[in-house]
Scaffold this active site. Sequence first.
Site, PDB file in Angstrom:
ATOM      1  N   HIS A 206      -7.229  -5.954  -0.431  1.00 49.17           N
ATOM      2  CA  HIS A 206      -6.055  -5.115  -0.268  1.00 49.17           C
ATOM      3  C   HIS A 206      -5.038  -5.753   0.681  1.00 49.17           C
ATOM      4  O   HIS A 206      -5.361  -6.118   1.807  1.00 49.17           O
ATOM      5  CB  HIS A 206      -6.491  -3.751   0.273  1.00 49.17           C
ATOM      6  CG  HIS A 206      -5.419  -2.724   0.306  1.00 49.17           C
ATOM      7  ND1 HIS A 206      -4.817  -2.238  -0.838  1.00 49.17           N
ATOM      8  CD2 HIS A 206      -4.829  -2.080   1.338  1.00 49.17           C
ATOM      9  CE1 HIS A 206      -3.910  -1.333  -0.503  1.00 49.17           C
ATOM     10  NE2 HIS A 206      -3.898  -1.226   0.809  1.00 49.17           N
TER      11      HIS A 206
ATOM     12  N   SER B 169       0.826  -1.198   0.000  1.00 57.63           N
ATOM     13  CA  SER B 169       0.000   0.000   0.000  1.00 57.63           C
ATOM     14  C   SER B 169       0.871   1.263   0.000  1.00 57.63           C
ATOM     15  O   SER B 169       1.684   1.449  -0.910  1.00 57.63           O
ATOM     16  CB  SER B 169      -0.963  -0.043   1.193  1.00 57.63           C
ATOM     17  OG  SER B 169      -1.997   0.900   1.046  1.00 57.63           O
TER      18      SER B 169
ATOM     19  N   GLU C 226      -9.791  -4.944  -5.172  1.00 57.82           N
ATOM     20  CA  GLU C 226      -9.145  -3.767  -4.592  1.00 57.82           C
ATOM     21  C   GLU C 226      -9.522  -2.478  -5.309  1.00 57.82           C
ATOM     22  O   GLU C 226      -9.474  -2.406  -6.542  1.00 57.82           O
ATOM     23  CB  GLU C 226      -7.623  -3.897  -4.685  1.00 57.82           C
ATOM     24  CG  GLU C 226      -7.024  -5.019  -3.883  1.00 57.82           C
ATOM     25  CD  GLU C 226      -5.551  -4.781  -3.636  1.00 57.82           C
ATOM     26  OE1 GLU C 226      -5.187  -3.649  -3.254  1.00 57.82           O
ATOM     27  OE2 GLU C 226      -4.766  -5.722  -3.804  1.00 57.82           O
TER      28      GLU C 226
END
Length: 299
Positions: A271, A146, A241
């Site tokens: 995610h 991320s 996602e």
Amino acid sequence: MTPPDDRHEIEALRALIAASPRPASLAERRARMEAITAIDPIPPDIALMPQQIGAVAAEWSLAPGSDPQKALLFFHGGGYLSGSLKSHRTLVTGAGRAAGIRTLAIDYRRAPEHPFPAALEDARAAWDFLAAQGYEPGDIVVGGDSAGGGLTLALCLALKAQRRPLPAGLWLVSPWTDLKITGASIAEKDADDPLIHRAYLQELADAYLAGRTPADDPLVSPLYGDLAGLPPALIQVGTAEALLDDAVRLARRLALADGRATLSVWPRMIHAWPIWHARLAAGRAALADMGAFARAHLG
């Protein structure tokens, strides 16, 4: 091939996340992230050692039989506001075991207390620390999930601008590469993604940019940078996602820059799903792929 039982596993994980809705306060959000990501224990044979890099806490890990002369430098996700050594310990130690190398995870400074460029400064300090410990660039894979994936790329762009050697490879899990938040999947996957939504991303971006850094600055949004000459990259992303397009567009930009990029898209995965590899067969398979990638590119 996706394991045949992954649908049951991912639905169980979705239920776990849904049972812990995101609270309002920042302190509660940070605690929630640790609660849902650190739910599985670290195997007892993993050796953990705290490390201090200036004012920044870090942590080494080493699985039995791993090569301490090769390293994964890891930056956690959490939108630059959350995440910690604890929240990502399961992921980092699992990756180190899969690759057969030592890991160094960094508890970089977080927004809003410390907006950009604090996290990047800490990433550069960690890179310099590894060099001071005798690690050559070819001995290091840099990775993150991320926001940590975005920070990984930002570090490489900063090193490239200084004409410094780059790591052997990049491991990018569900990377957040565009703080302008322009990916079509933000809307297309909104109902499917249990963790990431536009309003939440905007809040994170605003805190990190603090009103003084443009959202398309390559050091916060590497998607807009000059990606020529970057190391080989393994990009892993799930089809459930909101940030799917951040990964897909990154792979395209790397390809257009004549880079070596492997885009690995995982059906039904949410995610940063390899965090939960202890309960997801697809998470274990993703880490196995990471291990093969690291072994192929480390000197």
